[in-house]
Design a protein around this motif. Sequence first.
Motif, mmCIF file in Angstrom:
data_model
loop_
_atom_site.group_PDB
_atom_site.id
_atom_site.type_symbol
_atom_site.label_atom_id
_atom_site.label_comp_id
_atom_site.label_asym_id
_atom_site.label_seq_id
_atom_site.Cartn_x
_atom_site.Cartn_y
_atom_site.Cartn_z
ATOM 1 N N TYR A 107 -7.635 2.446 7.348
ATOM 2 C CA TYR A 107 -7.208 3.752 6.834
ATOM 3 C C TYR A 107 -7.444 4.838 7.882
ATOM 4 C CZ TYR A 107 -7.557 7.907 3.819
ATOM 5 O OH TYR A 107 -7.412 9.145 3.261
ATOM 6 N N SER A 111 0.971 3.904 -6.804
ATOM 7 C CA SER A 111 -0.315 4.323 -6.257
ATOM 8 C C SER A 111 -0.261 5.753 -5.734
ATOM 9 C CB SER A 111 -0.748 3.405 -5.103
ATOM 10 O OG SER A 111 -0.847 2.079 -5.543
ATOM 11 N N PHE A 112 0.847 6.112 -5.122
ATOM 12 C CA PHE A 112 0.935 7.430 -4.485
ATOM 13 C C PHE A 112 1.193 8.528 -5.511
ATOM 14 C CE2 PHE A 112 3.768 10.678 -2.500
ATOM 15 C CZ PHE A 112 2.799 11.282 -1.719
ATOM 16 N N ASP A 113 2.095 8.304 -6.440
ATOM 17 C CA ASP A 113 2.519 9.367 -7.344
ATOM 18 C C ASP A 113 2.914 8.757 -8.689
ATOM 19 O OD1 ASP A 113 3.528 11.589 -8.568
ATOM 20 O OD2 ASP A 113 4.843 12.186 -6.914
ATOM 21 N N VAL A 145 -0.833 14.970 -5.564
ATOM 22 C CA VAL A 145 -0.951 13.723 -4.791
ATOM 23 C C VAL A 145 -2.035 13.861 -3.715
ATOM 24 C CG1 VAL A 145 1.482 13.171 -5.146
ATOM 25 C CG2 VAL A 145 0.769 14.326 -3.047
ATOM 26 N N ASP A 154 7.131 -1.946 -2.849
ATOM 27 C CA ASP A 154 7.657 -0.606 -3.140
ATOM 28 C C ASP A 154 7.089 -0.049 -4.436
ATOM 29 O OD1 ASP A 154 9.183 -0.321 -0.894
ATOM 30 O OD2 ASP A 154 10.995 -1.152 -1.792
ATOM 31 N N ALA A 155 7.035 -0.911 -5.442
ATOM 32 C CA ALA A 155 6.536 -0.457 -6.746
ATOM 33 C C ALA A 155 5.065 -0.061 -6.644
ATOM 34 C CB ALA A 155 6.721 -1.558 -7.784
ATOM 35 N N LEU A 191 -7.145 3.018 -1.438
ATOM 36 C CA LEU A 191 -6.250 4.155 -1.640
ATOM 37 C C LEU A 191 -6.335 4.700 -3.063
ATOM 38 C CD1 LEU A 191 -3.127 3.069 0.381
ATOM 39 C CD2 LEU A 191 -4.813 4.798 0.952
ATOM 40 N N MET A 207 -1.483 -0.093 7.728
ATOM 41 C CA MET A 207 -2.858 -0.155 7.236
ATOM 42 C C MET A 207 -3.198 -1.571 6.785
ATOM 43 S SD MET A 207 -4.544 2.193 4.253
ATOM 44 C CE MET A 207 -6.023 1.691 3.368
ATOM 45 N N ARG A 241 -1.217 5.406 9.852
ATOM 46 C CA ARG A 241 -0.633 6.433 8.992
ATOM 47 C C ARG A 241 0.524 5.928 8.146
ATOM 48 N NH1 ARG A 241 3.147 9.491 12.057
ATOM 49 N NH2 ARG A 241 3.581 8.476 14.014
ATOM 50 N N ARG A 242 0.635 4.592 8.036
ATOM 51 C CA ARG A 242 1.593 4.030 7.083
ATOM 52 C C ARG A 242 0.937 2.856 6.376
ATOM 53 N NH1 ARG A 242 7.677 3.441 9.275
ATOM 54 N NH2 ARG A 242 8.159 3.494 7.061
ATOM 55 N N LEU A 243 1.324 2.646 5.132
ATOM 56 C CA LEU A 243 0.673 1.636 4.302
ATOM 57 C C LEU A 243 0.774 0.245 4.912
ATOM 58 C CD1 LEU A 243 -0.771 0.898 1.708
ATOM 59 C CD2 LEU A 243 1.436 0.707 0.592
ATOM 60 N N MET A 293 11.388 7.071 -1.614
ATOM 61 C CA MET A 293 11.007 6.740 -2.992
ATOM 62 C C MET A 293 12.071 7.200 -3.984
ATOM 63 S SD MET A 293 7.024 7.697 -3.324
ATOM 64 C CE MET A 293 5.778 6.745 -2.458
ATOM 65 N N ARG A 298 -8.504 10.648 12.685
ATOM 66 C CA ARG A 298 -9.402 10.851 11.558
ATOM 67 C C ARG A 298 -10.861 10.583 11.894
ATOM 68 N NH1 ARG A 298 -5.828 8.311 6.577
ATOM 69 N NH2 ARG A 298 -4.234 9.914 6.647
ATOM 70 N N PHE A 307 -2.913 10.077 2.020
ATOM 71 C CA PHE A 307 -2.307 8.760 1.786
ATOM 72 C C PHE A 307 -1.508 8.344 3.026
ATOM 73 C CE2 PHE A 307 0.190 5.494 -0.197
ATOM 74 C CZ PHE A 307 -0.538 5.091 -1.300
ATOM 75 N N PRO A 308 -1.673 7.072 3.467
ATOM 76 C CA PRO A 308 -0.949 6.647 4.681
ATOM 77 C C PRO A 308 0.530 6.428 4.408
ATOM 78 C CG PRO A 308 -2.208 4.813 3.795
ATOM 79 C CD PRO A 308 -2.534 6.008 2.944
ATOM 80 N N ILE A 309 1.282 7.489 4.482
ATOM 81 C CA ILE A 309 2.707 7.415 4.184
ATOM 82 C C ILE A 309 3.395 8.530 4.956
ATOM 83 C CG2 ILE A 309 2.611 8.945 2.162
ATOM 84 C CD1 ILE A 309 4.494 7.026 0.749
ATOM 85 N N LEU A 369 14.189 -2.323 -7.368
ATOM 86 C CA LEU A 369 12.752 -2.408 -7.202
ATOM 87 C C LEU A 369 12.349 -3.498 -6.218
ATOM 88 C CD1 LEU A 369 10.442 -0.909 -8.357
ATOM 89 C CD2 LEU A 369 10.423 -2.430 -10.315
ATOM 90 N N PHE A 370 13.091 -4.576 -6.200
ATOM 91 C CA PHE A 370 12.681 -5.725 -5.395
ATOM 92 C C PHE A 370 13.626 -5.970 -4.228
ATOM 93 C CE2 PHE A 370 11.297 -6.426 -9.810
ATOM 94 C CZ PHE A 370 9.932 -6.320 -9.598
ATOM 95 N N LEU A 401 3.536 0.924 -4.063
ATOM 96 C CA LEU A 401 3.453 2.136 -3.244
ATOM 97 C C LEU A 401 3.682 3.381 -4.103
ATOM 98 C CD1 LEU A 401 3.275 3.404 -0.384
ATOM 99 C CD2 LEU A 401 5.746 3.169 -0.239
ATOM 100 N N VAL A 402 4.755 3.388 -4.873
ATOM 101 C CA VAL A 402 5.087 4.562 -5.688
ATOM 102 C C VAL A 402 4.037 4.779 -6.770
ATOM 103 C CG1 VAL A 402 6.792 5.591 -7.216
ATOM 104 C CG2 VAL A 402 7.536 4.256 -5.274
ATOM 105 N N PHE A 413 6.626 -8.719 -2.767
ATOM 106 C CA PHE A 413 7.757 -8.387 -3.629
ATOM 107 C C PHE A 413 7.576 -7.081 -4.384
ATOM 108 C CE2 PHE A 413 9.269 -12.597 -2.772
ATOM 109 C CZ PHE A 413 10.633 -12.391 -2.738
ATOM 110 N N GLN A 432 2.974 11.785 9.235
ATOM 111 C CA GLN A 432 2.146 11.471 8.069
ATOM 112 C C GLN A 432 2.081 12.743 7.227
ATOM 113 O OE1 GLN A 432 -1.294 12.368 7.189
ATOM 114 N NE2 GLN A 432 -1.162 11.044 5.398
#
Lengths: 288, 283
Positions: free
Chosen positions: A217, A165-167, B104, A159-160, A37, A226, A221-223, B118, A274, B108-110, B126-127, A162-163, A156, B154
């Motif tokens: 991939y 990496s994405f944006d 972006v 989420d971090a 990704l 995937m 369509r969700r991490l 987010m 895809r 992206f698979p989201i 965060l955790f 994900l964010v 753990f 998606q």
Amino acid sequence: MSAWLLEPLRYAFMQRGFLAALMVGIVCAVVGTYVVLRGMAFFGDALAHSILPGIAVGYLVGGGDRGVLFWWSLGTAIVAALGIGALSRRTQVKEDTAIGIIFAGAFALGIALISTVRSYSVDLAHFLFGDVLGVSPADLRLMALFGAAILFVVFFAYDAFLVVSFDPVFARTLRLPVGFFDSLLLMLIAVAIVVSLQTVGVALMVAMLITPAATAYLLTRRLLAMMGVAALLASLAGVIGLYLSYYFSVASGAAIVLVSTFFFGLAALFAPERGWLAARRRRPSAHT
Amino acid sequence: MRRGKRRPAAFFGGPHALHRPGADVLSVQGVTVRYGPHLALEAVSFTVRRGEQIAIVGPNGAGKSTLLKVIAGVIPPDEGVVQVYGDEPDRHVCIAYVPQRSAVDWRFPITVYDVVMMGRLRKHGLFRPPRHEDRLKVEAALATVDMVSMARRQIGQLSGGQQQRMFIARALAQEASLMLMDEPLTGLDLPAQEQILRILDELRKAEVTVLLSTHDLEQAADRFDRLLLLRRRLIAFGRAEEVLRPDLLLEAYGGRLRLVPMADRVLAVADSCCGHGETEVDR
């Protein structure tokens, strides 16, 4: 049929090989999801190759002791990961050029070191292409320990990661320590590579990281999905690859990677959204 | 990208700064930003009041995106000070940055829902997984931008306007009191633009302060409280009739703007939206 399937399992070394292939497949697939990704395939390849001098030193120091080899590889991998990471942030030449120079140089150093030992061609082949059937119970324990540690961190920091990496810009407005998570990810990749070293060797490592993840991939369509699909495909490729290796005397690492590549080919053609066929169906030719 | 000074306490977000009573929502004083030898912003100063909606206009490479990122606390200024509610922006999580759509990877698979969630990351921790309250906020944000039915898509399946509204929903979920939007209207057709402008009207009722960069001078004049005309320096800042003067526009746009005299005013048509091969960098 079942006799055919059970036959290799009579041997303890094959049992260990299967376990190793499964663990490596899952760990690499999960970490590889981020590699794919974030477009870090070349980084992963370079990192795997850059470990060779560390392996060589561990080999020369430990006289072939697997434990010593493992710790030297791990140390080198982490240093190389953070080093390449820092390098790619500030260089005068383009990032991929800088990485290429360092990785080829390190790789050459590794080969040079190993070539000073008499039996080097045999041992070098093991490092380059893996020796999954030579995995010892102690190796398995180390792989399980570090593999579990990787999955734990991913769980753990999900989420971090994900964010970030994405944006990444948005992540910084959330005041997340983006640099920290980037470095953490580099370290996870490094550890995953070391864990997998014995199964596929440095030369084919990048395939373990990216091929199952890239296949997944195309299919999801969700991490999280995937990651799951990638882990499943990687496990399947590991098991099928080992059977092929057993019955057709093919090098085990190569067999695993080839099965993985075959899966990717299927997905690239037939993936529902895809895949190549789906894209063709969506864009019918201008004649119709 | 240059890296700002980070206080250890703020490593995982830390406790974020309180809003100082009486402080301006946003105060920018003498801000200069350099990319190597290139000056992106030069001595920019202005203040913004609570609930105002400001349009940032200027040619490509004028530093609009840079200005928004400095205010967001993503790029540290080389000189000058930015204060949000009396503190540095990187101590706040009440600032929402709405990126350009090109920022972006849309493959992206989201899903839309995941992206909007987010915005809650800081709130649920965060955790820790999202709580019921976080899900409610996400659903409310999706409803405000009329995207509830798209939640499970998606993100690559969205139209440009839907992509933009998703980002705005993320900012809403963040419960930000200052929203920075980088060209949310550019490249959208008129109905899609109108939808976003209606969301801005909702934000006005909620007293959310908005800074938005745009290429459309007429829309900026019609829909925003004040205009900020930028070309590396701040050329003018004020109400439309104070800013959209031919001399100021000429200073900002040079020859790249056509001035069309109308009955009651001068209509300015910016050519820069499609301008390529600019020497200046707008990032």
